[in-house]
Design a protein around this motif. Structure first.
Motif, short mmCIF file in Angstrom:
data_model
loop_
_atom_site.label_atom_id
_atom_site.label_comp_id
_atom_site.label_asym_id
_atom_site.label_seq_id
_atom_site.Cartn_x
_atom_site.Cartn_y
_atom_site.Cartn_z
N ARG A 15 0.89 -1.24 0.06
CA ARG A 15 0.02 0.06 -0.01
C ARG A 15 0.88 1.52 -0.01
N SER A 16 2.26 1.19 -0.08
CA SER A 16 3.07 2.37 -0.20
C SER A 16 3.16 3.05 -1.41
N LEU A 17 3.15 4.31 -1.48
CA LEU A 17 3.19 5.00 -2.50
C LEU A 17 4.73 5.57 -2.67
N ILE A 18 4.73 6.36 -1.41
CA ILE A 18 6.17 7.32 -1.63
C ILE A 18 7.51 6.57 -1.04
N ASN A 19 7.20 5.59 -0.02
CA ASN A 19 8.36 4.91 0.29
C ASN A 19 8.81 4.03 -0.70
N ASN A 20 7.87 3.18 -1.24
CA ASN A 20 8.48 2.33 -2.33
C ASN A 20 9.11 3.18 -3.57
N TRP A 69 2.20 7.62 13.97
CA TRP A 69 1.89 8.22 15.36
C TRP A 69 3.14 9.24 15.75
N TYR A 70 3.71 9.90 14.91
CA TYR A 70 4.52 10.89 15.18
C TYR A 70 6.15 10.28 15.43
N SER A 71 6.16 9.18 14.77
CA SER A 71 7.42 8.40 15.19
C SER A 71 7.77 7.49 14.02
N LEU A 106 12.24 10.53 6.47
CA LEU A 106 10.76 10.05 6.56
C LEU A 106 9.65 10.88 5.85
N THR A 107 8.37 10.23 5.66
CA THR A 107 7.45 10.56 4.80
C THR A 107 6.18 10.86 5.90
N ALA A 108 5.40 12.00 5.71
CA ALA A 108 4.20 12.00 6.55
C ALA A 108 3.19 12.63 5.88
N GLY A 109 1.82 12.41 6.42
CA GLY A 109 0.94 12.72 5.66
C GLY A 109 0.50 14.25 5.83
C1 LIG Z 1 -0.57 3.78 11.42
C2 LIG Z 1 -0.23 4.99 10.83
C3 LIG Z 1 0.22 6.21 11.54
C4 LIG Z 1 0.29 7.45 10.85
N1 LIG Z 1 0.79 8.43 11.64
C5 LIG Z 1 1.06 9.90 11.09
C6 LIG Z 1 1.28 10.83 11.78
O1 LIG Z 1 1.68 10.63 13.15
N2 LIG Z 1 1.73 12.00 11.29
C7 LIG Z 1 1.35 12.06 9.88
O2 LIG Z 1 1.66 13.22 9.35
N3 LIG Z 1 1.06 11.18 9.03
C8 LIG Z 1 0.77 10.00 9.74
N4 LIG Z 1 0.32 8.77 9.05
C9 LIG Z 1 0.27 8.76 7.48
C10 LIG Z 1 1.76 8.42 6.74
O3 LIG Z 1 2.91 9.06 7.30
C11 LIG Z 1 1.77 8.44 5.44
O4 LIG Z 1 0.46 7.66 4.77
C12 LIG Z 1 2.95 7.80 4.84
O5 LIG Z 1 3.98 8.64 4.92
C13 LIG Z 1 2.88 7.71 3.29
O6 LIG Z 1 3.93 6.87 2.89
P1 LIG Z 1 3.75 5.37 2.06
O7 LIG Z 1 3.06 5.83 0.59
O8 LIG Z 1 5.01 5.03 1.60
O9 LIG Z 1 2.83 4.59 3.07
C14 LIG Z 1 0.07 7.69 9.33
C15 LIG Z 1 -0.36 6.49 8.96
C16 LIG Z 1 -0.52 5.42 9.41
C17 LIG Z 1 -0.89 3.95 8.53
#
Ligand SMILES: Cc1cc2nc3c(=O)[nH]c(=O)nc-3n(C[C@H](O)[C@H](O)[C@H](O)COP(=O)(O)O)c2cc1C
Length: 203
Positions: A15-20, A69-71, A106-109
């Protein structure tokens, strides 16, 4: 050439977009080792000796993961808890990591505006990643500000994903080839804030 170890943690790669995308951009680069923690340890039984040997063989250690979860995802915390042993990674006789470079990718939402004192998340990425920074310091490593990809959402356009992936590739190559101005990047919140200025080009 420096040797780079990328400790990669994503529990749901399908399900990863950006990390992949970031991962694909650095896979196969010379002197870069990709260590997929969830793939190696689906049961969380981390082989401490293997992980310590990998760290010892490399000069730069990158922790690449989505912000959860900020970690970090859980396995990365498990890795820190088990691998960074007293007398090996820290303590008066624990010098195995001393002088190596430490980088979180790191990548974040949430986007950058949410990671401000008066933004939605109320804390900056620098503040939220300070335990990793303190860990690097305790292990006598040279900490660098995180390579951060913020504001990730499903609708992210492919051109943006490709641009982040290319930046990551350039940053990893510059760390490997020692062409990154470390003092300059330390002045920015993110390693990739001003990447093109921070990478020295051959004259
Ligand atoms: C369990 C879980 C916890 C998350 N916690 C945060 C968060 O604390 N802060 C944030 O900005 N995004 C959070 N997100 C969003 C992810 O960081 C975001 O979907 C991810 O970086 C996208 O990368 P990907 O496409 O490789 O999965 C969380 C997502 C999940 C599934």
């Amino acid at each position: 050439m420096k040797k780079i170890l990328i400790n990669f943690a994503h529990p749901a790669r399908s399900r990863s977009l950006i990390n992949n995308a970031l991962r694909s951009a650095i896979e196969g680069l010379e002197n870069v080792t990709l260590n997929d923690l969830y793939a190696h340890y689906p049961d969380f039984l981390i082989d401490v000796k293997r992980e310590q040997a990998l760290c010892e063989e490399h000069d730069v250690i990158i922790f690449q993961h989505p912000f959860y979860w900020y970690s970090t995802p859980a396995i990365m915390k498990e890795w820190l808890d088990l691998v960074l042993q007293h007398g090996w990674g820290f303590g008066s006789h624990g010098n195995a990591l001393a002088g190596k470079l430490f980088l979180q990718a790191l990548t974040a939402g949430g986007d950058d505006s949410t990671y401000q004192k008066y933004g939605y998340n109320e804390f900056t990425i620098s503040e939220l990643t300070s335990p990793m920074r303190a860990t690097a310091k305790l292990c006598k490593m040279t900490w660098l500000p995180p390579f951060a990809v913020l504001g990730i959402h499903r609708g992210l356009r492919q051109e943006k994903v490709s641009a982040y992936a290319e930046d990551y590739r350039q940053a990893v190559i510059a760390l490997r080839d020692e062409t990154l101005d470390l003092e300059l990047v330390k002045q920015s919140p993110y390693l990739n804030s001003n990447l093109s200025t921070a990478i020295r080009r051959p004259v």
